[in-house]
Design a protein around this motif. Structure first.
Motif, PDB file in Angstrom:
ATOM      1  N   TYR A 110       0.726  -1.270   0.155  1.00 57.85           N
ATOM      2  CA  TYR A 110       0.050   0.054   0.296  1.00 57.85           C
ATOM      3  C   TYR A 110       0.839   1.163  -0.130  1.00 57.85           C
ATOM      4  O   TYR A 110       1.757   1.450   0.934  1.00 57.85           O
ATOM      5  CB  TYR A 110      -0.903   0.073   1.351  1.00 57.85           C
ATOM      6  CG  TYR A 110      -1.618   1.250   1.390  1.00 57.85           C
ATOM      7  CD1 TYR A 110      -2.679   1.748   0.535  1.00 57.85           C
ATOM      8  CD2 TYR A 110      -1.590   2.044   2.520  1.00 57.85           C
ATOM      9  CE1 TYR A 110      -3.329   2.913   0.430  1.00 57.85           C
ATOM     10  CE2 TYR A 110      -2.288   3.163   2.648  1.00 57.85           C
ATOM     11  CZ  TYR A 110      -3.020   3.408   1.744  1.00 57.85           C
ATOM     12  OH  TYR A 110      -4.118   4.763   1.906  1.00 57.85           O
ATOM     13  N   GLY A 111       0.755   2.107  -0.866  1.00 60.34           N
ATOM     14  CA  GLY A 111       1.379   3.347  -1.175  1.00 60.34           C
ATOM     15  C   GLY A 111       0.965   4.599  -0.623  1.00 60.34           C
ATOM     16  O   GLY A 111       1.434   5.802  -1.002  1.00 60.34           O
ATOM     17  N   GLY A 112      -0.346   4.630   0.092  1.00 59.22           N
ATOM     18  CA  GLY A 112      -0.738   5.745   0.654  1.00 59.22           C
ATOM     19  C   GLY A 112      -1.806   6.401  -0.230  1.00 59.22           C
ATOM     20  O   GLY A 112      -2.491   7.241   0.212  1.00 59.22           O
ATOM     21  N   GLU A 113      -2.245   5.779  -1.192  1.00 59.39           N
ATOM     22  CA  GLU A 113      -3.353   6.296  -2.211  1.00 59.39           C
ATOM     23  C   GLU A 113      -4.794   6.263  -1.565  1.00 59.39           C
ATOM     24  O   GLU A 113      -4.867   5.321  -0.756  1.00 59.39           O
ATOM     25  CB  GLU A 113      -3.295   5.510  -3.678  1.00 59.39           C
ATOM     26  CG  GLU A 113      -3.464   4.134  -3.571  1.00 59.39           C
ATOM     27  CD  GLU A 113      -2.639   3.228  -3.392  1.00 59.39           C
ATOM     28  OE1 GLU A 113      -2.727   1.744  -3.257  1.00 59.39           O
ATOM     29  OE2 GLU A 113      -1.455   3.523  -2.808  1.00 59.39           O
ATOM     30  N   ARG A 114      -5.721   7.035  -1.919  1.00 54.13           N
ATOM     31  CA  ARG A 114      -7.048   6.931  -1.452  1.00 54.13           C
ATOM     32  C   ARG A 114      -7.728   5.628  -1.971  1.00 54.13           C
ATOM     33  O   ARG A 114      -7.816   5.349  -3.014  1.00 54.13           O
ATOM     34  CB  ARG A 114      -7.680   8.295  -1.741  1.00 54.13           C
ATOM     35  CG  ARG A 114      -8.960   8.308  -1.577  1.00 54.13           C
ATOM     36  CD  ARG A 114      -9.362   8.911  -0.242  1.00 54.13           C
ATOM     37  NE  ARG A 114     -10.803   8.536  -0.015  1.00 54.13           N
ATOM     38  CZ  ARG A 114     -11.777   9.606   0.493  1.00 54.13           C
ATOM     39  NH1 ARG A 114     -11.225  10.703   0.648  1.00 54.13           N
ATOM     40  NH2 ARG A 114     -12.823   9.171   0.519  1.00 54.13           N
ATOM     41  N   LEU A 115      -8.253   5.067  -0.767  1.00 48.45           N
ATOM     42  CA  LEU A 115      -8.990   3.681  -1.185  1.00 48.45           C
ATOM     43  C   LEU A 115     -10.542   3.779  -0.636  1.00 48.45           C
ATOM     44  O   LEU A 115     -11.128   2.867  -0.720  1.00 48.45           O
ATOM     45  CB  LEU A 115      -8.427   2.823  -0.432  1.00 48.45           C
ATOM     46  CG  LEU A 115      -6.792   2.325  -0.900  1.00 48.45           C
ATOM     47  CD1 LEU A 115      -6.201   1.259  -0.344  1.00 48.45           C
ATOM     48  CD2 LEU A 115      -6.972   2.130  -2.621  1.00 48.45           C
TER      49      LEU A 115
END
Length: 119
Positions: A110-115
């Motif tokens: 997980y790279g911190g993107e909005r999910l």
């Protein structure tokens, strides 16, 4: 709803804290999580709370976190739609329903993107 109120009614340059008026100590939060997990995913051999361990590296730190949401309530009329228990329950149910996401975080994928908008 809070974001919409800030965008449409908030004053430029102001900061608005969004919170639920539900102050808890960190230990109270952890025990509440364990209680919900005992109900939703019981462990036959022990309560989830039996897994709580105190570590020596941060004694006295992080007793609690608190947000004063009085400004957004008084100036913009915003009030929370969730209370602590209902919000915690929804959060835990989401994590249980999305084990692939949790596993990805643990593996560093997980790279911190909005999910938050994904089903």
């Amino acid at each position: 709803r809070a974001l919409w109120q800030v965008l449409t009614q908030g004053k430029i340059g102001q900061t608005y804290n969004i919170g639920g008026h539900n102050q808890r100590t960190n230990l109270q939060v952890v025990k509440a999580i364990c209680d919900r997990l005992d109900h939703l995913r019981p462990n036959a051999s022990q309560s989830h709370a039996d897994l709580i361990r105190f570590v020596p590296d941060r004694p006295g730190h992080d007793w609690r976190y608190a947000i004063d949401a009085g400004k957004i309530q008084s100036q913009l009329g915003w009030t929370p739609q969730e209370n602590f228990d209902s919000g915690l329950d929804k959060t835990i149910r989401w994590y249980l329903a999305h084990p692939d996401w949790s596993q990805g975080v643990q593996k560093g994928i997980y790279g911190g993107e909005r999910l938050g908008t994904r089903a």
